[in-house]
Design a protein around this motif. Structure first.
Motif, PDB file in Angstrom:
ATOM      1  N   LYS A  11      17.404  74.877   6.305  1.00 48.78           N
ATOM      2  CA  LYS A  11      18.566  73.981   6.325  1.00 48.78           C
ATOM      3  C   LYS A  11      18.444  73.024   7.500  1.00 48.78           C
ATOM      4  N   GLN A  12      18.658  71.747   7.212  1.00 51.11           N
ATOM      5  CA  GLN A  12      18.601  70.724   8.254  1.00 51.11           C
ATOM      6  C   GLN A  12      19.689  69.692   8.021  1.00 51.11           C
ATOM      7  N   HIS A  13      20.151  69.086   9.110  1.00 51.29           N
ATOM      8  CA  HIS A  13      21.081  67.957   9.074  1.00 51.29           C
ATOM      9  C   HIS A  13      20.380  66.793   9.750  1.00 51.29           C
ATOM     10  N   LYS A  14      20.509  65.622   9.168  1.00 50.36           N
ATOM     11  CA  LYS A  14      19.865  64.431   9.741  1.00 50.36           C
ATOM     12  C   LYS A  14      20.773  63.242   9.497  1.00 50.36           C
ATOM     13  N   LYS A  15      20.834  62.340  10.485  1.00 49.93           N
ATOM     14  CA  LYS A  15      21.625  61.118  10.352  1.00 49.93           C
ATOM     15  C   LYS A  15      20.709  59.950  10.022  1.00 49.93           C
ATOM     16  N   PHE A  16      21.160  59.124   9.068  1.00 49.02           N
ATOM     17  CA  PHE A  16      20.379  57.989   8.600  1.00 49.02           C
ATOM     18  C   PHE A  16      21.221  56.725   8.621  1.00 49.02           C
ATOM     19  N   GLU A  17      20.570  55.608   8.890  1.00 47.24           N
ATOM     20  CA  GLU A  17      21.174  54.301   8.671  1.00 47.24           C
ATOM     21  C   GLU A  17      20.903  53.921   7.220  1.00 47.24           C
ATOM     22  N   ALA A  18      21.517  52.838   6.758  1.00 49.26           N
ATOM     23  CA  ALA A  18      21.269  52.370   5.397  1.00 49.26           C
ATOM     24  C   ALA A  18      19.779  52.078   5.230  1.00 49.26           C
ATOM     25  N   GLY A  19      19.232  52.448   4.088  1.00 48.77           N
ATOM     26  CA  GLY A  19      17.819  52.208   3.813  1.00 48.77           C
ATOM     27  C   GLY A  19      17.286  53.215   2.813  1.00 48.77           C
ATOM     28  N   ILE A  20      15.995  53.133   2.561  1.00 50.92           N
ATOM     29  CA  ILE A  20      15.320  54.053   1.643  1.00 50.92           C
ATOM     30  C   ILE A  20      14.336  54.880   2.455  1.00 50.92           C
TER      31      ILE A  20
END
Length: 91
Positions: free
Chosen positions: A45-54
């Protein structure tokens, strides 16, 4: 800042038991180059933050016999939608 937190859950099965998972959040799909950002994740299990994108994300599961398998997903994060003021004035 427009960051979106995503939770990832990997589940592997092996008669030998799962040793660990490794995660590559910037997987090079064209060259199949796996460079893990997170190594030796015991829970999957992991949590990651992303900006808009692919993004191309890969997780590798390694069992207690040393056998491994890689799964790859493409993730599209949409940007923040901002409403534009209407040009029409009320009648």
């Amino acid at each position: 800042k427009g960051l979106h937190e995503i939770e990832f859950i990997a589940q592997g099965q092996s008669e030998a038991g799962i040793e660990f998972y490794a995660w590559d959040f910037d997987y090079n799909e064209e060259n199949k180059i796996f460079k893990p950002n997170i190594l030796r994740d015991k829970d999957g299990k992991q949590h990651k933050k992303f900006e808009a994108g692919i993004y191309c994300i890969a997780v590798k599961v390694i069992d207690n016999d040393g056998l491994e398998s890689v799964e790859v997903i493409k993730l599209k994060i949409n940007g923040k939608s901002e409403l534009q003021p209407s040009d029409k004035s009320p009648a």
